[in-house]
Design a protein around this motif. Structure first.
Motif, PDB file in Angstrom:
ATOM      1  N   ALA A 236      13.252   2.467   4.434  1.00  0.00           N
ATOM      2  CA  ALA A 236      14.084   1.972   3.083  1.00  0.00           C
ATOM      3  C   ALA A 236      13.128   1.920   2.021  1.00  0.00           C
ATOM      4  O   ALA A 236      13.462   1.855   0.824  1.00  0.00           O
ATOM      5  N   LEU A 237      11.755   1.346   2.158  1.00  0.00           N
ATOM      6  CA  LEU A 237      10.922   1.183   1.085  1.00  0.00           C
ATOM      7  C   LEU A 237      10.429   2.540   0.633  1.00  0.00           C
ATOM      8  O   LEU A 237       9.591   2.514  -0.299  1.00  0.00           O
ATOM      9  N   GLY A 238      10.859   3.561   1.226  1.00  0.00           N
ATOM     10  CA  GLY A 238      10.547   4.873   0.739  1.00  0.00           C
ATOM     11  C   GLY A 238       9.113   5.592   1.287  1.00  0.00           C
ATOM     12  O   GLY A 238       8.662   6.592   1.058  1.00  0.00           O
TER      13      GLY A 238
ATOM     14  N   VAL B  28       0.864  -1.203  -0.011  1.00  0.00           N
ATOM     15  CA  VAL B  28       0.049  -0.026   0.192  1.00  0.00           C
ATOM     16  C   VAL B  28       0.735   1.276  -0.127  1.00  0.00           C
ATOM     17  O   VAL B  28       0.725   2.239  -0.877  1.00  0.00           O
ATOM     18  N   GLY B  29       1.701   1.067   0.964  1.00  0.00           N
ATOM     19  CA  GLY B  29       2.621   2.385   0.961  1.00  0.00           C
ATOM     20  C   GLY B  29       3.498   2.828  -0.196  1.00  0.00           C
ATOM     21  O   GLY B  29       3.598   4.020  -0.662  1.00  0.00           O
ATOM     22  N   GLN B  30       4.000   1.687  -0.801  1.00  0.00           N
ATOM     23  CA  GLN B  30       4.869   1.985  -2.042  1.00  0.00           C
ATOM     24  C   GLN B  30       4.031   2.157  -3.248  1.00  0.00           C
ATOM     25  O   GLN B  30       4.185   3.018  -4.114  1.00  0.00           O
ATOM     26  N   ILE B  31       2.596   1.529  -3.385  1.00  0.00           N
ATOM     27  CA  ILE B  31       1.913   1.982  -4.433  1.00  0.00           C
ATOM     28  C   ILE B  31       1.237   3.553  -4.320  1.00  0.00           C
ATOM     29  O   ILE B  31       1.188   4.253  -5.274  1.00  0.00           O
TER      30      ILE B  31
ATOM     31  N   ARG C 281      -8.201  -6.063 -11.832  1.00  0.00           N
ATOM     32  CA  ARG C 281      -7.280  -6.913 -12.013  1.00  0.00           C
ATOM     33  C   ARG C 281      -6.379  -6.609 -13.353  1.00  0.00           C
ATOM     34  O   ARG C 281      -4.875  -6.817 -12.855  1.00  0.00           O
ATOM     35  N   SER C 282      -6.912  -6.299 -14.347  1.00  0.00           N
ATOM     36  CA  SER C 282      -5.716  -5.814 -15.561  1.00  0.00           C
ATOM     37  C   SER C 282      -5.057  -4.740 -15.392  1.00  0.00           C
ATOM     38  O   SER C 282      -4.033  -4.635 -15.596  1.00  0.00           O
ATOM     39  N   ALA C 283      -5.795  -3.679 -14.761  1.00  0.00           N
ATOM     40  CA  ALA C 283      -4.675  -2.583 -14.419  1.00  0.00           C
ATOM     41  C   ALA C 283      -3.996  -2.858 -13.349  1.00  0.00           C
ATOM     42  O   ALA C 283      -2.564  -2.438 -13.438  1.00  0.00           O
ATOM     43  N   PHE C 284      -4.197  -3.735 -12.467  1.00  0.00           N
ATOM     44  CA  PHE C 284      -3.285  -4.006 -11.438  1.00  0.00           C
ATOM     45  C   PHE C 284      -2.314  -4.762 -11.984  1.00  0.00           C
ATOM     46  O   PHE C 284      -0.888  -4.531 -11.601  1.00  0.00           O
ATOM     47  N   VAL C 285      -2.453  -5.914 -12.720  1.00  0.00           N
ATOM     48  CA  VAL C 285      -1.434  -6.702 -13.332  1.00  0.00           C
ATOM     49  C   VAL C 285      -0.376  -5.952 -14.153  1.00  0.00           C
ATOM     50  O   VAL C 285       0.891  -5.991 -13.955  1.00  0.00           O
ATOM     51  N   SER C 286      -1.083  -5.035 -15.108  1.00  0.00           N
ATOM     52  CA  SER C 286      -0.190  -4.247 -15.893  1.00  0.00           C
ATOM     53  C   SER C 286       0.768  -3.091 -15.125  1.00  0.00           C
ATOM     54  O   SER C 286       1.977  -3.157 -15.327  1.00  0.00           O
ATOM     55  N   ASP C 287       0.243  -2.614 -13.908  1.00  0.00           N
ATOM     56  CA  ASP C 287       1.052  -1.502 -13.292  1.00  0.00           C
ATOM     57  C   ASP C 287       1.925  -2.185 -12.422  1.00  0.00           C
ATOM     58  O   ASP C 287       3.150  -1.952 -12.491  1.00  0.00           O
ATOM     59  N   VAL C 288       1.674  -3.637 -11.594  1.00  0.00           N
ATOM     60  CA  VAL C 288       2.693  -4.216 -10.850  1.00  0.00           C
ATOM     61  C   VAL C 288       3.804  -4.647 -11.735  1.00  0.00           C
ATOM     62  O   VAL C 288       5.080  -4.728 -11.203  1.00  0.00           O
ATOM     63  N   ALA C 289       3.368  -5.538 -12.936  1.00  0.00           N
ATOM     64  CA  ALA C 289       4.316  -5.870 -13.897  1.00  0.00           C
ATOM     65  C   ALA C 289       5.385  -4.887 -14.114  1.00  0.00           C
ATOM     66  O   ALA C 289       6.731  -5.235 -14.057  1.00  0.00           O
ATOM     67  N   GLY C 290       4.956  -3.711 -14.545  1.00  0.00           N
ATOM     68  CA  GLY C 290       5.809  -2.760 -14.823  1.00  0.00           C
ATOM     69  C   GLY C 290       6.911  -2.370 -13.581  1.00  0.00           C
ATOM     70  O   GLY C 290       8.052  -1.982 -13.898  1.00  0.00           O
ATOM     71  N   TRP C 291       6.301  -2.134 -12.580  1.00  0.00           N
ATOM     72  CA  TRP C 291       7.109  -1.644 -11.367  1.00  0.00           C
ATOM     73  C   TRP C 291       7.990  -2.544 -11.122  1.00  0.00           C
ATOM     74  O   TRP C 291       9.178  -2.353 -10.661  1.00  0.00           O
TER      75      TRP C 291
ATOM     76  N   GLY D  38      12.128  -2.131 -11.117  1.00  0.00           N
ATOM     77  CA  GLY D  38      12.750  -2.368  -9.894  1.00  0.00           C
ATOM     78  C   GLY D  38      12.354  -1.470  -8.858  1.00  0.00           C
ATOM     79  O   GLY D  38      12.836  -0.773  -7.907  1.00  0.00           O
ATOM     80  N   THR D  39      10.948  -0.547  -8.956  1.00  0.00           N
ATOM     81  CA  THR D  39      10.474   0.297  -8.252  1.00  0.00           C
ATOM     82  C   THR D  39       9.585  -0.032  -7.045  1.00  0.00           C
ATOM     83  O   THR D  39       9.150   0.550  -6.212  1.00  0.00           O
ATOM     84  N   LEU D  40       9.322  -1.375  -7.211  1.00  0.00           N
ATOM     85  CA  LEU D  40       8.377  -1.958  -6.224  1.00  0.00           C
ATOM     86  C   LEU D  40       8.851  -3.333  -5.704  1.00  0.00           C
ATOM     87  O   LEU D  40       9.375  -4.109  -6.093  1.00  0.00           O
ATOM     88  N   SER D  41       9.205  -3.046  -4.190  1.00  0.00           N
ATOM     89  CA  SER D  41       9.721  -4.495  -3.447  1.00  0.00           C
ATOM     90  C   SER D  41       8.771  -5.087  -2.649  1.00  0.00           C
ATOM     91  O   SER D  41       7.468  -4.638  -2.328  1.00  0.00           O
ATOM     92  N   TYR D  42       9.026  -6.178  -2.579  1.00  0.00           N
ATOM     93  CA  TYR D  42       8.231  -7.073  -1.783  1.00  0.00           C
ATOM     94  C   TYR D  42       9.031  -8.060  -0.719  1.00  0.00           C
ATOM     95  O   TYR D  42       9.983  -8.683  -1.293  1.00  0.00           O
TER      96      TYR D  42
END
Lengths: 332, 332
Positions: free
Chosen positions: A189-191, A162-165, A283-293, A297-301
């Motif tokens: 560290a996660l921003g 949530v925080g990173q998104i 879901r499709s917007a989510f998959v597209s955004d998350v795959a891009g991030w 390398g802008t989204l860590s988990y």
């Protein structure tokens, strides 16, 4: 023939669960019927919401049955198939965790590509966990760029996303609360722009210091004093997406509060509970955004991995205590 | 020269207000400055929300000052004018009640036609009270035809309109709670499908019996046990418009309820606080609908009228106790 081990619910917890509420049971590896597959589970998801299903109360999902295996999201490899469309060797996502081998109808399994992302990611950032964060923040709370976002249990699986998104979608300021100095460090560290340990003082005071201009969006994973603090600090027309209330899952007395609920009137606040299954439209917007991030390398988990099905109960107790950083998983 | 009497706030109430918190003060009838008018008030509105302004706390409106006249909606006749556009004899709606004569800028007064509706109606069904009911039900809670609506304090000024408007807009079932057998009787006469006296047992039990198929929309005027009961009985995707929480206006301890707030998650409930001033966009639809219903005789509005400015404090105490049927007004 290999044996199969699974975790049964031996008794319903009253308050905090204990090891006695669970039982490790040895059975035979199941044989698939027509249209069915057998999956050797690799990872299973351990989630706080499962605590609610251990109570015998009517809710949005049926309670777990006694003396039967628990269930939950899992990923694994198909080792036997009587289904035309799923071959042995396929990696599939399904709902029958808490056991080493699962037998299920092929229609209840979703094949995923383990070359696109590690198998475990389909249980966290690319799965329900990620969609919960994404839909709750952007749909339910309708976060707008420039707003201040507060998320509780921010070092957990959902909270850290949530925080990173929020930052990736242009939040002006992101504040997280967590339960240890190490977690607070990780949030920075996660921003996250600010983070605090909720043990350090009244949540309201810590939140007010971390969000001096108030909070526009609150993503609630905790309830109780965190929700009360958020209501106090929220700005006019603020929105709270209520995802979980882990503070009270093990409570034996109904929780008081939030005692300042009347503030929703003058501040025109909206509190909205949600479940991820209502939000497949994003879901499709989510998959597209998350795959891009993930590619950028802008989204860590983060993942906290416990080995062995026999340790699933203690992994579950751990997630209720907050032992995990990010997603709590059992490597079966 | 006639004298002017007004009610001052002598001290801030702690818990329930008493007569000692108010003072009747005799002054001279004011003289209008340039652009100003003097209004002889005919009716003034007495509203529960005024209790909050008697506390010295930051809120959406400034607290009342000590040793100065209280204020609130009022209607009266212009008896002196230094404003080109408002003639002596005009009936105007304005915000300076709690006094016999008010002096104010003409721009702060809204002329109304006392031949279209009785003057008092501009303080109730045709005024903020009516718009609160209309906007809260139709905009904030977004009631749809066929739904079940529950409104608390249903025999009060706002509540009695909410229930009737719900029926006129096609609600499937309308349930109201009130505080006496006479009020319950009145709700039935107004067309509520079911009504109960909240003294007769736990609100949740009474509500469940009155709304066996659950509640889709809750219009909250009470908070506390009523909100808790509504959350328990609400259906999936239910919406609560939070208008007031009269149960706790005089509380000296923070209220315990609702203790079941976690249900908002599984039921995907939305709780939304609102103030009528945010909803001027529906004013023209409101006026057109209400004028039509009044012409047809399909919408009733009750008034409880207390005579004499000196009795305004006891009228206010009365509205907090629920002595009123419909709108509580003081005939100045």
């Amino acid at each position: 023939m290999t044996s199969n081990r699974e975790i049964h619910l031996a008794s319903r917890p009253i308050g905090w669960p204990t090891d006695d509420n669970f039982r490790l049971v040895e059975t035979e590896v199941p044989t698939p019927g027509p249209g069915q597959i057998v999956v050797r589970n690799q990872y299973m998801s351990v989630d706080p919401y499962m605590r609610g299903r251990m109570n015998d109360v009517k809710s949005y999902v049926a309670p777990f049955a006694l003396d039967a295996p628990l269930d939950g999201a899992a990923i694994g490899e198909v080792v036997a198939s009587e289904a035309a469309n799923i071959a042995v060797g396929t990696t599939v996502l399904h709902g029958l965790g808490w056991r080493e081998y699962a037998v299920l109808d092929a229609t209840a399994a979703r094949p995923v590509d383990p070359n696109v992302a590690p198998a475990s990611a389909y249980l966290s950032v690319l799965g329900m966990t990620g969609l919960t964060a994404y839909a709750g923040l952007l749909e339910v709370a309708a976060m707008k760029p420039g707003e201040t976002v507060f998320v509780s249990a921010a070092a957990g699986a959902v909270g850290s996303l949530v925080g990173q998104i929020a930052k990736l979608k242009g939040a002006g300021r992101v504040v997280g609360s967590a339960g240890s100095p190490a977690k607070v460090e990780r949030l920075r560290a996660l921003g996250f722009d600010a983070a605090f340990d909720y043990h350090d003082g009244p949540v309201r005071d810590s939140l007010r210091a971390a969000a001096p201009d108030g909070v526009d969006v609150y993503f609630d994973n905790v309830g109780g004093d965190h929700l009360e603090a958020a209501i106090s600090v929220m700005n006019l027309h603020g929105r709270a997406a209520i995802c979980g209330m882990i503070a009270q899952y093990n409570a034996t007395e109904p929780p008081a509060a939030p005692r300042n609920l009347a503030l929703v009137i003058g501040k025109r606040l909206t509190l909205r509970g949600f479940l991820v299954n209502d939000h497949n439209d994003v879901r499709s917007a989510f998959v597209s955004d998350v795959a891009g991030w993930l590619r950028e390398g802008t989204l860590s988990y983060d993942e906290t991995i416990v080995d062995g099905i026999e340790n699933a109960p203690s992994a579950f107790l751990g997630v209720l205590r907050g032992d995990n950083l990010g997603k709590m998983l059992v490597r079966v």
